[in-house]
Motif scaffolding. Structure first.
Motif, short mmCIF file in Angstrom:
data_model
loop_
_atom_site.label_atom_id
_atom_site.label_comp_id
_atom_site.label_asym_id
_atom_site.label_seq_id
_atom_site.Cartn_x
_atom_site.Cartn_y
_atom_site.Cartn_z
N PHE A 45 2.27 9.94 -10.26
CA PHE A 45 1.45 9.92 -11.30
C PHE A 45 0.50 11.24 -11.45
CE2 PHE A 45 2.03 5.24 -12.01
CZ PHE A 45 2.96 5.48 -13.13
N GLU A 46 0.02 11.58 -10.06
CA GLU A 46 -0.74 12.82 -9.86
C GLU A 46 -0.07 14.04 -10.12
OE1 GLU A 46 -2.65 11.78 -5.94
OE2 GLU A 46 -4.08 10.26 -6.94
N SER A 47 1.24 13.82 -9.77
CA SER A 47 2.11 14.97 -9.78
C SER A 47 2.91 15.38 -11.21
CB SER A 47 3.02 15.39 -8.62
OG SER A 47 4.32 14.25 -8.79
N GLN A 66 1.82 1.70 -3.65
CA GLN A 66 0.80 2.16 -4.26
C GLN A 66 0.73 3.61 -4.09
OE1 GLN A 66 -2.94 0.37 -3.10
NE2 GLN A 66 -4.07 1.45 -4.96
N LYS A 67 0.70 4.11 -2.72
CA LYS A 67 0.50 5.83 -2.65
C LYS A 67 1.73 6.43 -3.22
CE LYS A 67 -1.60 5.03 1.92
NZ LYS A 67 -1.45 5.15 3.41
N GLN A 68 3.05 5.79 -3.30
CA GLN A 68 4.01 6.50 -3.72
C GLN A 68 3.86 6.60 -5.57
OE1 GLN A 68 7.19 3.82 -2.49
NE2 GLN A 68 8.18 5.47 -1.12
N LEU A 69 3.29 5.60 -5.85
CA LEU A 69 3.03 5.64 -7.56
C LEU A 69 1.97 6.80 -7.58
CD1 LEU A 69 3.31 1.98 -8.64
CD2 LEU A 69 4.89 3.90 -9.16
N ASN A 70 0.79 6.67 -6.92
CA ASN A 70 -0.32 7.74 -7.06
C ASN A 70 0.35 8.80 -6.97
OD1 ASN A 70 -2.05 5.55 -7.38
ND2 ASN A 70 -2.80 5.69 -5.40
N THR A 71 1.05 9.27 -6.00
CA THR A 71 1.68 10.67 -5.91
C THR A 71 2.41 10.95 -7.07
OG1 THR A 71 1.49 10.41 -3.63
CG2 THR A 71 3.24 12.27 -4.32
N GLN A 121 1.00 -1.22 -0.01
CA GLN A 121 -0.11 0.02 -0.12
C GLN A 121 1.02 1.45 0.13
OE1 GLN A 121 -2.54 -0.63 3.32
NE2 GLN A 121 -4.16 -1.73 2.12
#
Length: 107
Positions: A99-101, A92-97, A89
């Motif tokens: 891609f979102e940035s 997953q948060k690192q990847l989301n951050t 998890q």
């Protein structure tokens, strides 16, 4: 092959790369998929399920474990594996951050 200069990157970047390496190999993904579908930790049946030799499975498990994606329980001479959900998890948060940035400003 040249030496990696891991010390020039942040700890977070190095950790993301280590986990990404796990997902860059189909055998490692298959191993993770198999382990994640089990209701309890698994020990010796990975070889039978994945279809690779024991030494090959062991090498892949070492890479997965080094990335922190496994938890292991020692039982005699066997190690029983399960997924480290917290680490998964976190990745997953690192990847989301990431891609979102990422800005879409190229051609």
């Amino acid at each position: 092959m040249g030496a990696s200069k891991l010390d020039i990157y942040s700890e977070e970047t190095n950790q993301m790369a280590m986990v990404a390496k796990v997902f860059a190999h189909p055998a490692r993904i298959a191993i993770l998929q198999y382990i994640s579908k089990q209701e309890s930790c698994i020990c010796n049946d990975i070889v039978d399920e994945i279809g690779l030799s024991q030494p090959t499975i062991s090498q892949h498990l070492q890479v997965i474990n080094k990335a922190g994606l496994l938890k292991g329980n020692f039982e005699g001479k066997s190690i029983c594996y399960c997924i480290n959900i917290d680490r998964l998890q976190e990745f997953q948060k690192q990847l989301n951050t990431f891609f979102e940035s990422t800005k879409s400003n190229c051609c």
